[in-house]
Motif scaffolding. Structure first.
Motif, PDB file in Angstrom:
ATOM      1  N   ASN A 269       4.232   8.707  -9.703  1.00 16.10           N
ATOM      2  CA  ASN A 269       4.623   9.916 -10.448  1.00 16.10           C
ATOM      3  C   ASN A 269       5.814   9.691 -11.363  1.00 16.10           C
ATOM      4  OD1 ASN A 269       2.703  11.749  -9.426  1.00 16.10           O
ATOM      5  ND2 ASN A 269       3.874  11.951  -7.522  1.00 16.10           N
ATOM      6  N   LYS A 270       6.638   8.744 -11.008  1.00 19.25           N
ATOM      7  CA  LYS A 270       7.824   8.471 -11.834  1.00 19.25           C
ATOM      8  C   LYS A 270       7.406   7.794 -13.139  1.00 19.25           C
ATOM      9  CE  LYS A 270      11.628   7.091  -9.661  1.00 19.25           C
ATOM     10  NZ  LYS A 270      12.534   8.240  -9.931  1.00 19.25           N
ATOM     11  N   ARG A 271       6.447   6.880 -13.036  1.00 22.36           N
ATOM     12  CA  ARG A 271       5.970   6.162 -14.226  1.00 22.36           C
ATOM     13  C   ARG A 271       4.977   7.002 -15.015  1.00 22.36           C
ATOM     14  NH1 ARG A 271       2.212   3.013 -13.155  1.00 22.36           N
ATOM     15  NH2 ARG A 271       2.967   2.300 -11.128  1.00 22.36           N
ATOM     16  N   TRP A 272       4.161   7.743 -14.305  1.00 22.96           N
ATOM     17  CA  TRP A 272       3.088   8.505 -14.936  1.00 22.96           C
ATOM     18  C   TRP A 272       3.019   9.868 -14.228  1.00 22.96           C
ATOM     19  CZ3 TRP A 272       0.426   6.691 -19.146  1.00 22.96           C
ATOM     20  CH2 TRP A 272      -0.671   7.447 -19.571  1.00 22.96           C
ATOM     21  N   PRO A 273       3.722  10.887 -14.742  1.00 15.64           N
ATOM     22  CA  PRO A 273       3.786  12.178 -14.048  1.00 15.64           C
ATOM     23  C   PRO A 273       2.400  12.729 -13.710  1.00 15.64           C
ATOM     24  CG  PRO A 273       5.335  12.135 -15.868  1.00 15.64           C
ATOM     25  CD  PRO A 273       4.547  10.867 -15.974  1.00 15.64           C
ATOM     26  N   GLY A 274       2.242  13.134 -12.449  1.00 10.67           N
ATOM     27  CA  GLY A 274       0.972  13.701 -12.001  1.00 10.67           C
ATOM     28  C   GLY A 274       0.001  12.677 -11.448  1.00 10.67           C
TER      29      GLY A 274
ATOM     30  N   GLU B  46       7.713  15.446  -1.966  1.00  9.25           N
ATOM     31  CA  GLU B  46       6.334  14.960  -1.829  1.00  9.25           C
ATOM     32  C   GLU B  46       5.952  14.123  -3.051  1.00  9.25           C
ATOM     33  OE1 GLU B  46       4.418  15.096   0.771  1.00  9.25           O
ATOM     34  OE2 GLU B  46       6.006  16.148   1.843  1.00  9.25           O
ATOM     35  N   GLY B  47       6.623  14.360  -4.174  1.00  8.25           N
ATOM     36  CA  GLY B  47       6.283  13.650  -5.408  1.00  8.25           C
ATOM     37  C   GLY B  47       6.856  12.256  -5.499  1.00  8.25           C
ATOM     38  N   CYS B  48       7.956  11.981  -4.818  1.00  5.15           N
ATOM     39  CA  CYS B  48       8.607  10.672  -4.932  1.00  5.15           C
ATOM     40  C   CYS B  48       9.576  10.463  -3.775  1.00  5.15           C
ATOM     41  CB  CYS B  48       9.357  10.570  -6.258  1.00  5.15           C
ATOM     42  SG  CYS B  48      10.180   8.984  -6.515  1.00  5.15           S
ATOM     43  N   ILE B  49       9.522   9.261  -3.199  1.00  2.50           N
ATOM     44  CA  ILE B  49      10.384   8.932  -2.059  1.00  2.50           C
ATOM     45  C   ILE B  49      11.237   7.697  -2.365  1.00  2.50           C
ATOM     46  CG2 ILE B  49       8.834   9.992  -0.372  1.00  2.50           C
ATOM     47  CD1 ILE B  49       7.761   7.199   0.304  1.00  2.50           C
ATOM     48  N   ALA B  50      11.422   7.420  -3.650  1.00  2.00           N
ATOM     49  CA  ALA B  50      12.151   6.199  -4.043  1.00  2.00           C
ATOM     50  C   ALA B  50      13.653   6.360  -3.802  1.00  2.00           C
ATOM     51  CB  ALA B  50      11.901   5.907  -5.517  1.00  2.00           C
ATOM     52  N   THR B  51      14.347   5.215  -3.728  1.00  2.00           N
ATOM     53  CA  THR B  51      15.803   5.222  -3.562  1.00  2.00           C
ATOM     54  C   THR B  51      16.489   4.669  -4.817  1.00  2.00           C
ATOM     55  OG1 THR B  51      15.772   3.020  -2.577  1.00  2.00           O
ATOM     56  CG2 THR B  51      15.710   4.895  -1.061  1.00  2.00           C
TER      57      THR B  51
END
Ligand code: SF4
Length: 348
Positions: free
Chosen positions: A130-135, A155-160
């Motif tokens: 989702n960060k690189r390509w939303p949705g 739910e959309g991103c769990i990155a640090t």
């Protein structure tokens, strides 16, 4: 093969004008951006090379006691500045724990703050991200996620966030100076990075054309120099990002903690200031039981985002450890790699 423009502006105003166009990106040492471009993760249509902008490579001691660090100061130059390392030892320790000696020689202060997450799915253009390509979805949710976030994730991103440097800076109330299309403004570093929410592609509070020109540490941050440490747990001794890290800075007077500054790294999409834990410590006598209570308060809202429940316990232990080491006093010499005869020493 992807074509892009390369622009080398003569001053900050020219840089902002050139970078305000859609698809433009600032280029400093490129230690992160060039990797992203080679992998097809980032595809800027224009690179605005800021490495030769005048006046951004200085470390200045201001009359109000604060320190102003130009955005183009190299990480190694800052870590080895003796006055800086004496006044802000946990920041110097964090700088030396990052990357490799070669990368620290090249990487800039401004670039360090804006480096992208090291989530493997973000770097793999065949994965949903989702960060690189939303949705598109998030392949990390069901994938290899033991190093992902335990605080502030969605739910959309769990990155640090990968920076070591930023962790003690947030604890010490650092401020970033930004030049943009509407002039100069300041922002607490703690507000620079955003939590993912529904828009993980929006990582910072910066607007198109915004250029970080400097970082400032307030005079009050020097008051923690006698009891300050940055502790980093990583999967190999060198050249690895934090599984979990902690910055602890204490102002101890007559056997009592007057003030504590705490932040965690490797746990969220931004360096995580632990205000609740600081309140537990204020006014208490240094003691491991209090440190454990503070660590529990720091992680009270944590929840696993995958196979990473262990990070919650680990973060508590690392924070308590950092507090214990800070209490014993900042060492005169802090090596990049503990015990190594080959590592560099902050302030040396
Ligand atoms: Fe992308 Fe974030 Fe998911 Fe990683 S955790 S794949 S960066 S959306």
């Amino acid at each position: 093969m992807m074509n892009f423009d390369y622009v080398r502006p003569a001053n900050v105003a020219e840089a902002i004008a050139a970078a305000s166009e859609q698809g433009a990106a600032y280029l400093a040492s490129g230690t992160n951006l060039l990797d992203l471009m080679k992998g097809g993760v980032s595809r800027p249509s224009r690179l605005v090379d800021v490495t030769r902008l005048p006046g951004l490579d200085r470390i200045e001691h201001l009359s109000d006691g604060s320190l102003r660090i130009g955005a183009l100061v190299r990480n190694a130059d800052l870590a080895h500045d003796a006055a800086f390392a004496r006044s802000y030892p946990a920041v110097a320790e964090a700088l030396l724990s990052g990357a490799s000696a070669q990368l620290r020689n090249a990487a800039t202060v401004g670039g360090n703050l804006l480096q992208r997450t090291r989530c493997a799915y973000f770097y793999d253009v065949a994965s949903a991200c989702n960060k690189r390509w939303p949705g598109a979805g998030c392949d990390a949710r069901q994938g290899e996620n033991r190093l992902h976030a335990v605080l502030g994730w969605s739910e959309g991103c769990i990155a640090t966030h990968p920076s070591d440097f930023a962790v003690p800076l947030v604890a010490l109330d650092a401020v970033v100076e930004i030049e943009g299309r509407r002039g100069r403004r300041e922002l607490p570093l703690a507000a620079l990075n955003r939590l993912p929410g529904d828009t993980p592609e929006r990582e910072t509070a910066l607007e198109p054309g915004d250029l970080i020109v400097a970082l400032r540490l307030p005079a009050a941050a020097k008051g923690f120099a006698a009891h300050a440490r940055y502790i980093k747990v990583r999967e190999r001794t060198s050249y690895a990002f934090a599984v979990v890290s902690a910055a602890a800075a204490l102002r101890i007077e007559q056997g009592t903690i007057r003030e504590a500054r705490l932040a965690l790294g490797g746990v969220a999409a931004k360096p995580w200031r632990a205000h609740a834990a600081e309140q537990v410590l204020a006014g208490s006598t240094p003691d491991v039981a209090v440190y454990r209570e503070a660590a529990r308060a720091a992680l009270a809202d944590a929840r696993p985002s995958g196979d990473n429940a262990f990070k919650i316990e680990l973060a508590q232990r690392i924070l308590a450890r950092a507090l214990t080491l800070a209490t014993s006093g900042t060492p005169d010499r802090i090596a990049a790699l503990p015990g190594s005869p080959f590592s560099s020493v902050s302030g040396a």
